[in-house]
Design a protein around this motif. Structure first.
Motif, short mmCIF file in Angstrom:
data_model
loop_
_atom_site.label_atom_id
_atom_site.label_comp_id
_atom_site.label_asym_id
_atom_site.label_seq_id
_atom_site.Cartn_x
_atom_site.Cartn_y
_atom_site.Cartn_z
N GLY A 132 0.81 -1.21 0.00
CA GLY A 132 0.00 0.00 0.00
C GLY A 132 0.84 1.26 0.00
N TYR A 133 2.02 1.18 0.60
CA TYR A 133 2.87 2.36 0.69
C TYR A 133 3.66 2.61 -0.61
CZ TYR A 133 6.07 5.82 2.61
OH TYR A 133 6.77 6.97 2.84
N VAL A 134 4.09 1.55 -1.27
CA VAL A 134 4.96 1.73 -2.44
C VAL A 134 4.20 1.75 -3.76
CG1 VAL A 134 6.87 0.61 -1.22
CG2 VAL A 134 5.42 -0.76 -2.73
N THR A 135 2.95 1.25 -3.78
CA THR A 135 2.23 1.19 -5.05
C THR A 135 1.96 2.57 -5.63
OG1 THR A 135 0.30 0.28 -6.17
CG2 THR A 135 -0.07 1.19 -3.98
N LYS A 136 1.98 2.64 -6.94
CA LYS A 136 1.65 3.88 -7.64
C LYS A 136 0.20 3.90 -8.10
CE LYS A 136 5.95 5.16 -7.36
NZ LYS A 136 6.35 6.21 -6.38
N ARG A 137 -0.51 2.81 -7.86
CA ARG A 137 -1.92 2.72 -8.27
C ARG A 137 -2.81 3.56 -7.36
NH1 ARG A 137 -3.93 -3.23 -8.27
NH2 ARG A 137 -5.82 -2.09 -8.89
N ASP A 138 -3.93 4.00 -7.92
CA ASP A 138 -4.96 4.67 -7.13
C ASP A 138 -5.88 3.58 -6.57
OD1 ASP A 138 -7.26 5.96 -6.18
OD2 ASP A 138 -7.07 7.58 -7.64
N LEU A 139 -5.91 3.43 -5.26
CA LEU A 139 -6.67 2.35 -4.63
C LEU A 139 -8.06 2.78 -4.15
CD1 LEU A 139 -3.87 0.60 -2.50
CD2 LEU A 139 -4.53 0.21 -4.89
N VAL A 177 -10.67 -12.42 6.30
CA VAL A 177 -9.22 -12.39 6.03
C VAL A 177 -8.95 -11.63 4.74
CG1 VAL A 177 -7.23 -13.80 5.40
CG2 VAL A 177 -8.69 -14.48 7.31
N ILE A 178 -9.74 -11.91 3.70
CA ILE A 178 -9.55 -11.23 2.41
C ILE A 178 -9.81 -9.73 2.55
CG2 ILE A 178 -10.44 -11.03 0.05
CD1 ILE A 178 -11.13 -14.04 0.22
N VAL A 179 -10.90 -9.38 3.22
CA VAL A 179 -11.27 -7.97 3.35
C VAL A 179 -10.23 -7.19 4.16
CG1 VAL A 179 -12.93 -6.39 4.43
CG2 VAL A 179 -13.75 -8.30 3.04
N PHE A 180 -9.82 -7.72 5.30
CA PHE A 180 -8.89 -6.97 6.14
C PHE A 180 -7.46 -6.99 5.60
CE2 PHE A 180 -12.36 -7.59 9.22
CZ PHE A 180 -12.54 -6.25 9.57
N THR A 181 -7.13 -8.01 4.81
CA THR A 181 -5.84 -7.99 4.11
C THR A 181 -5.84 -6.84 3.09
OG1 THR A 181 -5.51 -10.37 4.38
CG2 THR A 181 -4.27 -9.28 2.62
N GLY A 182 -6.92 -6.74 2.34
CA GLY A 182 -7.03 -5.66 1.37
C GLY A 182 -7.10 -4.30 2.03
N LEU A 183 -7.84 -4.18 3.14
CA LEU A 183 -7.95 -2.91 3.83
C LEU A 183 -6.62 -2.44 4.38
CD1 LEU A 183 -11.35 -3.22 5.76
CD2 LEU A 183 -10.78 -1.57 3.97
N THR A 184 -5.76 -3.37 4.74
CA THR A 184 -4.44 -2.99 5.23
C THR A 184 -3.68 -2.22 4.15
OG1 THR A 184 -4.31 -4.89 6.73
CG2 THR A 184 -2.23 -3.85 6.09
N ALA A 185 -3.71 -2.74 2.93
CA ALA A 185 -3.05 -2.05 1.82
C ALA A 185 -3.72 -0.71 1.53
CB ALA A 185 -3.05 -2.92 0.57
N TYR A 186 -5.05 -0.72 1.47
CA TYR A 186 -5.78 0.50 1.16
C TYR A 186 -5.57 1.58 2.23
CZ TYR A 186 -9.64 3.79 0.85
OH TYR A 186 -10.38 4.94 0.81
N ASP A 187 -5.67 1.22 3.48
CA ASP A 187 -5.54 2.21 4.55
C ASP A 187 -4.13 2.78 4.62
OD1 ASP A 187 -8.20 2.13 5.35
OD2 ASP A 187 -7.87 0.45 6.71
N THR A 188 -3.13 1.94 4.35
CA THR A 188 -1.76 2.47 4.29
C THR A 188 -1.62 3.46 3.14
OG1 THR A 188 -0.91 0.37 5.17
CG2 THR A 188 0.68 1.85 4.13
N TRP A 189 -2.18 3.11 1.98
CA TRP A 189 -2.15 4.02 0.84
C TRP A 189 -2.87 5.32 1.18
CZ3 TRP A 189 -6.43 5.90 -1.87
CH2 TRP A 189 -6.13 6.58 -3.06
N LYS A 190 -3.99 5.23 1.89
CA LYS A 190 -4.75 6.42 2.25
C LYS A 190 -3.97 7.31 3.20
CE LYS A 190 -8.35 5.92 4.88
NZ LYS A 190 -9.70 5.54 5.37
N ILE A 191 -3.24 6.71 4.14
CA ILE A 191 -2.41 7.50 5.06
C ILE A 191 -1.31 8.23 4.30
CG2 ILE A 191 -0.75 7.32 6.96
CD1 ILE A 191 -2.48 4.92 7.98
N LYS A 192 -0.72 7.53 3.34
CA LYS A 192 0.30 8.16 2.50
C LYS A 192 -0.29 9.32 1.71
CE LYS A 192 3.57 7.11 -1.23
NZ LYS A 192 4.03 6.08 -2.19
N ALA A 193 -1.52 9.12 1.20
CA ALA A 193 -2.18 10.19 0.46
C ALA A 193 -2.52 11.37 1.37
CB ALA A 193 -3.45 9.64 -0.19
N MET A 194 -2.90 11.07 2.62
CA MET A 194 -3.17 12.14 3.59
C MET A 194 -1.94 13.01 3.78
SD MET A 194 -5.32 10.10 6.54
CE MET A 194 -4.70 11.25 7.78
N ALA A 195 -0.79 12.36 3.92
CA ALA A 195 0.45 13.12 4.12
C ALA A 195 0.79 13.95 2.89
CB ALA A 195 1.60 12.16 4.44
#
Length: 231
Positions: A132-139, A177-195
């Motif tokens: 989630g932190y390194v991806t360049k995709r819009d999640l 498991v699938i949902v929270f695994t995906g949310l981990t990536a998404y929420d990390t990406w969102k935090i990076k976007a917040m910054a």
């Protein structure tokens, strides 16, 4: 500085520094919250008096659960009105209450399976958070899809309280498991976007820590239901 957004123009290097700073703060607070949860869980399971007071009276247990939900909504919904100190205190209080209620897993599952599941959770969480932190995709689209999945899991879990179906419980856990695994990536990406958008300071860090803490805890519990060995 504890404002969510700064309004001055920043260079790419400054944005990168802000993102790294916020994510470090988020992980520090999240790690602290998990440590508090673990300590309180161990203290509770080691105290017959506390166990009897909490789990011997359903009203007390449900009051703690409602208190936890109230703290989550208070932090998430009122973060802009809270001081940084108040937000930090509420987060630590939530982590402590969660440790008290989660102590029940030690009475249900073996210590070995809890430990091994924690390691699996940490590895999965770490890998997805890095993605989630390194991806360049819009999640953004992924986040909307996962949120709908989360709502479905909540509804199905409530229904299964009454139906008590073991098959449904397994399916809910697997989907969780699938949902929270995906949310981990998404929420990390969102935090990076917040910054990147200018969020900085302790309050954004607390909000991000709470989000990832919830992802970690729920992923751990879902995996434990699937992989854990009961006593």
């Amino acid at each position: 500085m504890d404002d969510f957004n700064v309004n001055y123009p920043r260079t790419a290097d400054q944005v990168a520094i802000a993102q790294n700073t916020l994510i470090r703060q988020v992980y520090a607070w999240m790690g602290g919250g998990l440590l508090v949860t673990a300590i309180l869980a161990m203290v509770t399971i080691s105290s017959p008096v506390m166990l009897n007071a909490i789990f011997g009276n359903r009203l007390v247990f449900y009051a703690l659960i409602l208190g936890e939900l109230g703290l989550v909504f208070a932090i998430s919904g009122a973060i802009n009105r809270l001081s940084a100190t108040a937000a930090s205190s509420l987060f630590i209080l939530y982590a402590a209450l969660n440790g008290v209620t989660m102590s029940a897993i030690f009475a249900v599952y073996t210590a070995e399976s809890i430990g091994s599941t924690f390691v699996i959770t940490a590895a999965t969480f770490g890998a997805m958070s890095i993605y989630g932190y390194v991806t360049k995709r819009d999640l953004t689209g992924m986040g909307s899809f996962l949120f709908m999945g989360l709502i479905g899991i909540v509804i199905a879990s409530i229904v299964n309280i009454f139906t008590k179906s073991s098959a449904a419980s397994w399916i809910i856990s697997a989907l969780g498991v699938i949902v929270f695994t995906g949310l981990t990536a998404y929420d990390t990406w969102k935090i990076k976007a917040m910054a990147a958008s200018g969020a900085e300071g302790r309050k954004p860090a607390i909000l991000g820590a709470l989000t990832l803490y919830l992802d970690f805890i729920n992923l751990f519990l879902m995996l434990l239901r699937l992989l854990g060995n009961r006593r």
